[in-house]
Design a protein around this motif. Structure first.
Motif, short mmCIF file in Angstrom:
data_model
loop_
_atom_site.label_atom_id
_atom_site.label_comp_id
_atom_site.label_asym_id
_atom_site.label_seq_id
_atom_site.Cartn_x
_atom_site.Cartn_y
_atom_site.Cartn_z
N ASN A 45 58.21 18.80 36.86
CA ASN A 45 59.66 18.66 36.94
C ASN A 45 60.01 17.60 37.98
O ASN A 45 59.59 17.70 39.13
CB ASN A 45 60.31 19.99 37.35
N LEU A 46 60.76 16.60 37.59
CA LEU A 46 61.15 15.53 38.50
C LEU A 46 62.60 15.69 38.92
O LEU A 46 63.48 15.92 38.10
CB LEU A 46 60.97 14.17 37.81
N PHE A 80 66.41 15.55 34.04
CA PHE A 80 66.22 15.42 35.47
C PHE A 80 67.52 15.63 36.24
O PHE A 80 68.52 14.96 35.94
CB PHE A 80 65.68 14.03 35.81
N ASN A 87 62.00 16.23 29.82
CA ASN A 87 62.62 14.90 29.92
C ASN A 87 64.07 14.97 30.41
O ASN A 87 64.88 14.11 30.09
CB ASN A 87 62.54 14.17 28.58
N GLU A 129 53.80 22.31 33.68
CA GLU A 129 55.05 21.59 33.48
C GLU A 129 55.45 20.85 34.75
O GLU A 129 55.62 21.47 35.81
CB GLU A 129 56.15 22.57 33.07
N CYS A 159 60.10 6.37 38.21
CA CYS A 159 60.51 7.35 37.20
C CYS A 159 59.99 7.02 35.81
O CYS A 159 59.85 7.91 34.97
CB CYS A 159 62.03 7.49 37.17
N ASP A 171 57.29 14.74 32.50
CA ASP A 171 58.25 15.83 32.66
C ASP A 171 58.34 16.59 31.35
O ASP A 171 58.51 16.00 30.28
CB ASP A 171 59.62 15.28 33.05
N THR A 177 56.90 20.72 40.89
CA THR A 177 58.07 19.86 41.04
C THR A 177 57.77 18.66 41.93
O THR A 177 57.04 18.78 42.92
CB THR A 177 59.24 20.66 41.63
#
Length: 463
Positions: free
Chosen positions: A185-186, A236, A234, A183, A224, A231, A312
């Motif tokens: 993560n942004l 953030f 989705n 996974e 982005c 992500d 991340t």
């Protein structure tokens, strides 16, 4: 030996070295890409650097005769390091110079040339790089690494060593982790400091009155729009720094609720200017880095508890006038053991020397190089190139984290991963079509529409 006056000949210096490989674009040599950098040694003419390691595949694609570049600099706190000299060589030559081969190979090097002459910008010899040891090592899991170690300088001569690390094909690839359901993560952090100028005045960096996206919006869209697709949920977090709320300086504040999709990120960014924010000084980014590292560790911990994996990516957009550089450097080093990559995009035309310094920190295992700096205006008219420049190191950084922590990819099918990835719709003309392609070795290539039409039969995957 025979170091020029004014470089190491007078006074003391704080030398460090860099090892770089060739970087190609469209089959042509475009630049040298720094692979690893040593620590700097303070106030000495006789530094002795600690051992450093570099993966042999990253250094020369396992080709021991491929050119590599060794460069020596005098360290400066402001990031404006003084170039001493450089020399182009190969792994094979380093091993010969280090007497790491049979004695018959030593005949290739004359007795008075048991090193490499480094030359400055004026092409004059500025010193002799003497190779003390250069070794290829094989890890217990049968993977190989190349390790430059014990680099030192004695009486104006420099000494180096090397070690090896797993070749790419024997390590998991970025694609394998993504296909295994890792996974991503942004997190996005935006600079609202006073050095950006009054947002109500045309020409300042946050100005948005004429309907056209400003540089912050353009950079957010370019980067982005790629990462948002990968992500897992989705959503953030969007943070700000460098501003005052109710008279209190805030160096890491949440902007609204978690943003949904690219449009949500842009809306959260714009919403700041309808609040009582006061753009202020100084510009401090290390609190944001610490928060992102903490969240990255917690996300991986929670994912691991569910039999999953998480990584991340922190995107920092700033005009580069950053204060507390040493604290920021330490925050990056402390965060380098977290499942985290940091992309810093420089907005505007300020002096970005400090940002470039953060992109080239002294890193020694178990620390990792997790930072990439890109100057937005260098790619302003080629958004595909901007996306590629900002994201090109993330695949290796992700693999390095999991591989160094003995975490293998999880088994999964492409259909399982597809169901977790949200493909964002293109809402207006400020968006552009790009895709992330994966070569057979797991390396990443980002292409735009024009590139799609030029695609060859190279294997790739569009998620």
């Amino acid at each position: 030996k025979n170091v020029d006056r004014g470089i190491l000949g007078i006074g003391k210096s704080d030398p460090f070295f860099e090892v770089s490989r060739q970087k190609y674009t469209d089959g042509k040599l475009a630049s040298w890409s720094t692979i690893i950098r040593s620590e700097h040694i303070n106030n000495t003419l006789n530094p002795c650097w600690r051992s450093v390691r570099v993966p042999i595949d990253r250094l020369c694609d396992n080709n021991h005769d491929a050119p590599i570049l060794l460069s020596v600099y005098d360290y400066e706190k402001d990031g404006k390091h003084q170039f001493i000299g450089s020399v182009e060589t190969t792994v094979t030559i380093l091993r010969i110079l280090a007497a790491d081969t049979h004695s018959s190979s030593r005949k290739l090097i004359s007795d008075d040339s048991r090193g490499l002459h480094i030359k400055g910008r004026d092409k004059h010899v500025s010193g002799l790089l003497v190779i003390k040891s250069a070794t290829l090592s094989v890890r217990s899991d049968s993977t190989r690494t190349f390790e430059p170690s014990d680099l030192s300088v004695r009486s104006n001569s420099i000494i180096a060593t090397e070690t090896k690390r797993p070749p790419r094909q024997q390590r998991p690839t970025f694609l394998e982790y993504i296909m295994g359901g890792c996974e991503l993560n942004l997190c996005v952090a935006v600079d609202f400091s006073g050095s950006n100028g009054n947002p109500m005045e045309k020409g300042t960096l946050h100005y948005m009155r004429d309907g056209a996206p400003n540089e912050y919006e353009q950079a957010i869209t370019a980067v982005c729009s790629i990462l948002a697709k990968y992500d897992y949920d989705n959503k953030f977090p969007v943070w700000g720094f460098g501003a005052k709320y109710d008279g209190v300086m805030q160096n890491c504040f949440q902007i609204g609720k978690e943003a949904e999709g690219l449009e949500g990120i842009l809306q959260n960014y714009k919403s700041v200017f309808s609040t009582n924010i006061i753009m202020s000084t100084p510009t401090v980014i290390h609190p944001v880095i610490k928060v992102a590292a903490s969240q990255a560790r917690e996300s991986q911990k929670q994912a691991n508890g569910k039999g999953k994996q998480a990584y991340t990516i922190l995107l920092i957009l700033t005009n580069g006038c950053v204060s507390e550089l040493e604290e920021t450097q330490q925050a990056l080093l402390n965060s380098s053991t977290a499942p985290l990559s940091i992309v810093i995009v420089g907005i505007g035309n300020n002096d970005f020397s400090a940002m470039k310094h953060l992109d080239n920190l002294d890193v020694t295992p178990p620390e990792r190089d997790i930072t990439k700096f890109v100057e937005f205006r260098a790619f302003q008219h080629d958004r595909g190139a901007l996306a590629e420049a900002t994201l090109d190191e993330i695949p290796d950084q992700l693999v390095d984290y999991f591989f160094d922590n003995d975490i293998r990819p999880l088994p999964a099918t492409s259909d399982e991963v597809r169901s977790k990835i949200n493909i964002l719709p293109h809402c207006d003309t400020t968006h552009f079509d790009v895709e992330m392609n994966f070569n057979e070795d797991g390396t990443m290539h980002i292409a735009d529409d024009a590139d799609f039409r030029r695609r060859s039969s190279r294997q790739h995957m569009k998620l």
